[in-house]
Design a protein around this motif. Sequence first.
Motif, PDB file in Angstrom:
ATOM      1  N   ARG A 134       4.843   4.780   4.298  1.00  0.00           N
ATOM      2  CA  ARG A 134       3.940   3.783   5.298  1.00  0.00           C
ATOM      3  C   ARG A 134       2.607   4.320   5.387  1.00  0.00           C
ATOM      4  O   ARG A 134       2.170   5.412   5.698  1.00  0.00           O
ATOM      5  CB  ARG A 134       4.611   3.682   6.831  1.00  0.00           C
ATOM      6  N   ARG A 135       1.533   3.449   4.877  1.00  0.00           N
ATOM      7  CA  ARG A 135       0.318   3.877   4.688  1.00  0.00           C
ATOM      8  C   ARG A 135      -0.537   2.985   6.048  1.00  0.00           C
ATOM      9  O   ARG A 135      -0.166   2.103   6.212  1.00  0.00           O
ATOM     10  CB  ARG A 135      -0.453   3.565   3.482  1.00  0.00           C
ATOM     11  N   GLY A 142      -2.413   0.617   7.768  1.00  0.00           N
ATOM     12  CA  GLY A 142      -2.810  -0.760   7.969  1.00  0.00           C
ATOM     13  C   GLY A 142      -1.548  -1.610   7.178  1.00  0.00           C
ATOM     14  O   GLY A 142      -1.451  -2.572   6.570  1.00  0.00           O
ATOM     15  N   ARG A 163      -0.020  -0.702   4.585  1.00  0.00           N
ATOM     16  CA  ARG A 163      -0.153  -0.915   2.840  1.00  0.00           C
ATOM     17  C   ARG A 163       0.775   0.132   2.397  1.00  0.00           C
ATOM     18  O   ARG A 163       0.590   0.976   1.438  1.00  0.00           O
ATOM     19  CB  ARG A 163      -1.546  -0.421   2.456  1.00  0.00           C
ATOM     20  N   ASP A 164       2.046  -0.214   2.477  1.00  0.00           N
ATOM     21  CA  ASP A 164       3.134   0.735   2.073  1.00  0.00           C
ATOM     22  C   ASP A 164       3.615   0.528   0.816  1.00  0.00           C
ATOM     23  O   ASP A 164       3.197  -0.372  -0.227  1.00  0.00           O
ATOM     24  CB  ASP A 164       4.549   0.010   2.801  1.00  0.00           C
ATOM     25  N   VAL A 165       3.908   1.598   0.383  1.00  0.00           N
ATOM     26  CA  VAL A 165       4.286   1.659  -1.294  1.00  0.00           C
ATOM     27  C   VAL A 165       5.707   2.347  -1.295  1.00  0.00           C
ATOM     28  O   VAL A 165       6.243   3.097  -0.829  1.00  0.00           O
ATOM     29  CB  VAL A 165       3.642   2.919  -1.675  1.00  0.00           C
ATOM     30  N   PRO A 215       2.784  -8.702   5.559  1.00  0.00           N
ATOM     31  CA  PRO A 215       2.174  -7.514   4.646  1.00  0.00           C
ATOM     32  C   PRO A 215       3.333  -7.358   3.569  1.00  0.00           C
ATOM     33  O   PRO A 215       4.372  -7.517   3.793  1.00  0.00           O
ATOM     34  CB  PRO A 215       1.845  -6.449   5.467  1.00  0.00           C
ATOM     35  N   HIS A 216       2.760  -7.165   2.265  1.00  0.00           N
ATOM     36  CA  HIS A 216       3.719  -6.604   1.266  1.00  0.00           C
ATOM     37  C   HIS A 216       3.509  -5.380   0.692  1.00  0.00           C
ATOM     38  O   HIS A 216       2.340  -5.136   0.571  1.00  0.00           O
ATOM     39  CB  HIS A 216       3.658  -7.986   0.186  1.00  0.00           C
ATOM     40  N   ALA A 217       4.654  -4.570   0.298  1.00  0.00           N
ATOM     41  CA  ALA A 217       4.535  -3.405   0.013  1.00  0.00           C
ATOM     42  C   ALA A 217       4.118  -3.515  -1.551  1.00  0.00           C
ATOM     43  O   ALA A 217       4.527  -4.407  -2.454  1.00  0.00           O
ATOM     44  CB  ALA A 217       5.861  -2.477   0.075  1.00  0.00           C
ATOM     45  N   THR A 218       3.686  -2.471  -2.013  1.00  0.00           N
ATOM     46  CA  THR A 218       3.255  -2.450  -3.566  1.00  0.00           C
ATOM     47  C   THR A 218       4.293  -1.272  -4.167  1.00  0.00           C
ATOM     48  O   THR A 218       4.997  -0.605  -3.638  1.00  0.00           O
ATOM     49  CB  THR A 218       1.730  -2.058  -3.912  1.00  0.00           C
TER      50      THR A 218
END
Length: 444
Positions: free
Chosen positions: A352-353, A355, A357-359, A418-421
Amino acid sequence: MTPQATATDLYEVTMALSYLREGMTAPATFSLFVRDVPPQRGFLVSAGLESALDYLEGLRVEPADAEAFAAALHRPAADLAPLAGLRFTGEVWGVPEGRIVLPGEPLLEVTAPLPEAQLVETCLLNMLNHQTSLASKAVRCVLAADGRPVVDFSLRRTHGIESGIQAARVGGLVGFAATSNVAAAQAFGLPATGTMAHSYVEAFADEEDAFRAFARTHPGPVTLLVDTYDTEAGTAVAARVLRELNRGPGCGIRLDSGDLGVLAERCRRLLDDAGLPEVRIVASGGLDEFAVDALVRSGAPIDVFAVGTRVGVAADAPYLDSAYKLVAYDGTPVMKLSTAKVTAPGPKQVWRRPGFRDVIGTRDERPPADGGPLLHRVMTDGERVGPRPALDASRRLLTDDLRTLPAEAKRIHDPVSPHATISPRLSRLTDEVRRRLQGTARAA
């Protein structure tokens, strides 16, 4: 209620038996995830993990279970005897209940001898799919209420008593103020709440007799149902009774039908004119986050929202597109290549990043400098790691996640998730496994 070993799909049994007969008992990792959020959802709330761990800890295939499997397959009991004695001895990594998850992110990963990991698929999907669906619906009611209390009235309409208990529990997890479900309130330390039914009022000669009798039986604050006959007339009667009894703060009236916004305005004026500004207005009757949002935006003077049917069955999205897929066997990453259902190989971790901006990456890779792990080891050797978390601890996790979730994901109408990368390392591994599998297929 912990499911029995026989609470599974038959094909889990046939596969597990075949694995045992073939000697395929090496460790296998399965990943449980949701492919995409339903329409009108901007995020999901992890729920059901604790039920899943209870199930795994208690799983035992007894001789009677093996006989039941044999009967279902019309086979001699001796043929299914290899399954007798099977229990779960593996490891589980899971997202703690209350954390927000995004599409494609594993909610749970299981690593265990292949027959064990296979046999538990059906129950794990059932538990996490259902409870995550309910939690993801219920939290939207809390958001829509914008600080006003929300209470659970769903038990009479849920799909079974156990489902109703789960609905009350996840309501407590996401921030509901109370539940009408006495069993759930006792089991999970939730406040219990309730008023009266129209039948109670109808049983008396008139509303005033009903209200006074109810108040005599219950000496504390009471909430009176005022719309059995004429809502405004019923409110006037309730105001007279409450004023004469001088019960003090905490009392209320409930509106259960009609144009709740208009009626709330009229009833509020009646209560204020009677010198009862502290008497609350409770609204119920087919409410969900969309109705609550509309009432709040209209400025309706409603103090408490009681939600039931539509929330207790997650009516607009009663299921999730969830999957439980094999991602590694005996140390070898594997994946599915089916059109539109490709899976990524290997055990994973989600970071979990800021905003959201999950990976999503491999479990053993170096995390991003600004990322924290979402999956934690929660079971090893078939036993829980650490104590069961309290419900309020899970609620705090959700509150913290909601605080940083992008506003567009929290919208009631047309939210954007949001969508993870995918990490570069997981992308490379996926390409490698795809080429290997495609080469094997061509060679065949």
